[in-house]
Design an enzyme around this catalytic site. Structure first.
Site, mmCIF file in Angstrom:
data_model
loop_
_atom_site.group_PDB
_atom_site.id
_atom_site.type_symbol
_atom_site.label_atom_id
_atom_site.label_comp_id
_atom_site.label_asym_id
_atom_site.label_seq_id
_atom_site.Cartn_x
_atom_site.Cartn_y
_atom_site.Cartn_z
ATOM 1 N N CYS A 3 0.923 -1.208 0.163
ATOM 2 C CA CYS A 3 0.238 -0.032 -0.123
ATOM 3 C C CYS A 3 0.897 1.416 -0.100
ATOM 4 O O CYS A 3 1.896 1.377 0.910
ATOM 5 C CB CYS A 3 -0.898 0.056 1.073
ATOM 6 S SG CYS A 3 -1.894 1.390 1.599
ATOM 7 N N CYS A 6 0.307 3.586 3.274
ATOM 8 C CA CYS A 6 1.130 2.678 4.385
ATOM 9 C C CYS A 6 2.538 3.182 4.304
ATOM 10 O O CYS A 6 3.439 3.286 5.491
ATOM 11 C CB CYS A 6 0.752 1.502 4.351
ATOM 12 S SG CYS A 6 -0.840 0.775 5.120
ATOM 13 N N HIS A 45 -4.329 1.399 8.416
ATOM 14 C CA HIS A 45 -5.058 1.192 6.949
ATOM 15 C C HIS A 45 -6.614 0.668 7.030
ATOM 16 O O HIS A 45 -6.829 -0.288 7.691
ATOM 17 C CB HIS A 45 -4.141 -0.172 6.418
ATOM 18 C CG HIS A 45 -4.673 -0.616 4.942
ATOM 19 N ND1 HIS A 45 -4.119 0.068 3.969
ATOM 20 C CD2 HIS A 45 -5.735 -1.412 4.646
ATOM 21 C CE1 HIS A 45 -4.618 -0.409 2.633
ATOM 22 N NE2 HIS A 45 -5.429 -0.940 3.191
ATOM 23 N N GLY A 91 -13.875 6.022 -8.713
ATOM 24 C CA GLY A 91 -12.537 6.381 -9.122
ATOM 25 C C GLY A 91 -11.274 6.210 -8.135
ATOM 26 O O GLY A 91 -10.175 7.062 -8.278
ATOM 27 N N THR A 93 -8.004 5.189 -6.573
ATOM 28 C CA THR A 93 -6.880 4.654 -7.290
ATOM 29 C C THR A 93 -6.116 3.903 -6.191
ATOM 30 O O THR A 93 -5.261 2.857 -6.402
ATOM 31 C CB THR A 93 -6.011 5.235 -8.064
ATOM 32 O OG1 THR A 93 -5.772 6.664 -7.451
ATOM 33 C CG2 THR A 93 -6.821 5.892 -9.370
ATOM 34 N N HIS A 96 -6.386 2.899 0.160
ATOM 35 C CA HIS A 96 -6.186 3.397 1.838
ATOM 36 C C HIS A 96 -7.001 4.670 1.759
ATOM 37 O O HIS A 96 -6.719 5.826 0.922
ATOM 38 C CB HIS A 96 -4.496 3.762 1.890
ATOM 39 C CG HIS A 96 -4.243 3.997 3.349
ATOM 40 N ND1 HIS A 96 -3.272 3.314 3.994
ATOM 41 C CD2 HIS A 96 -4.853 4.848 4.151
ATOM 42 C CE1 HIS A 96 -3.027 3.796 4.986
ATOM 43 N NE2 HIS A 96 -3.995 4.773 5.130
ATOM 44 N N HIS A 98 -8.782 8.050 1.696
ATOM 45 C CA HIS A 98 -7.941 9.362 1.820
ATOM 46 C C HIS A 98 -8.958 10.362 1.395
ATOM 47 O O HIS A 98 -9.800 10.117 0.804
ATOM 48 C CB HIS A 98 -6.589 9.351 0.894
ATOM 49 C CG HIS A 98 -6.821 9.068 -0.441
ATOM 50 N ND1 HIS A 98 -7.109 7.607 -0.798
ATOM 51 C CD2 HIS A 98 -7.246 9.715 -1.380
ATOM 52 C CE1 HIS A 98 -7.437 7.722 -2.016
ATOM 53 N NE2 HIS A 98 -7.531 8.795 -2.578
#
Ligand code: 5GP
Ligand code: ZN
Length: 113
Positions: A3, A6, A45, A91, A93, A96, A98
């Protein structure tokens, strides 16, 4: 786990940090789409907004306190937009969770497209 965010939390991938505390990190987006484009993440995460539960939502609440602080610190007094892309159709990408803070000039009036 493979990730990107991460790895940014761990410091394995460098980032241009805007804010950091024990549970939340914010950094400038690598490909800014506005004069101000900051990414805010929980350090833990969580894959997406679809994975928020009663057990992990406290950190998401804190993310929004941090967003308000960053907006003040960066002088976004005239407003800004917060975006969360969730899942394939949303959408997203980076898997994680955000939140994008976008601002620094007037955004388009349409929410999408
Ligand atoms: P999404 O499309 O998943 O909502 O947004 C992911 C965002 O992360 C994109 O705006 C992209 O430019 C940003 N991004 C992807 N990889 C990196 C990276 O390694 N560093 C930084 N600072 N931003 C990244
Ligand atoms: Zn992660």
């Amino acid at each position: 786990m493979d990730c990107i965010f991460c790895k940014i939390v761990k410091g394995d991938i460098p980032s241009n940090k805007v804010y950091e505390d024990d549970t939340v990190l914010a950094f400038h987006d690598i490909a800014p789409q506005m004069p101000v484009h900051v990414i805010v993440i929980p350090k833990t995460h969580i894959e997406s907004a679809a994975e928020i539960t009663a057990e992990n939502s406290a950190v998401i609440s804190h993310v929004f306190e941090v967003i308000a602080k960053i907006a003040k610190d960066l002088g976004l007094d005239n407003g800004f937009r917060v975006i969360n892309n969730c899942g394939e159709d949303g959408g997203q990408t980076v898997k994680h969770i955000h939140f994008h803070i976008l601002g620094g000039e007037k955004l388009g009036e349409k929410l999408v497209k």
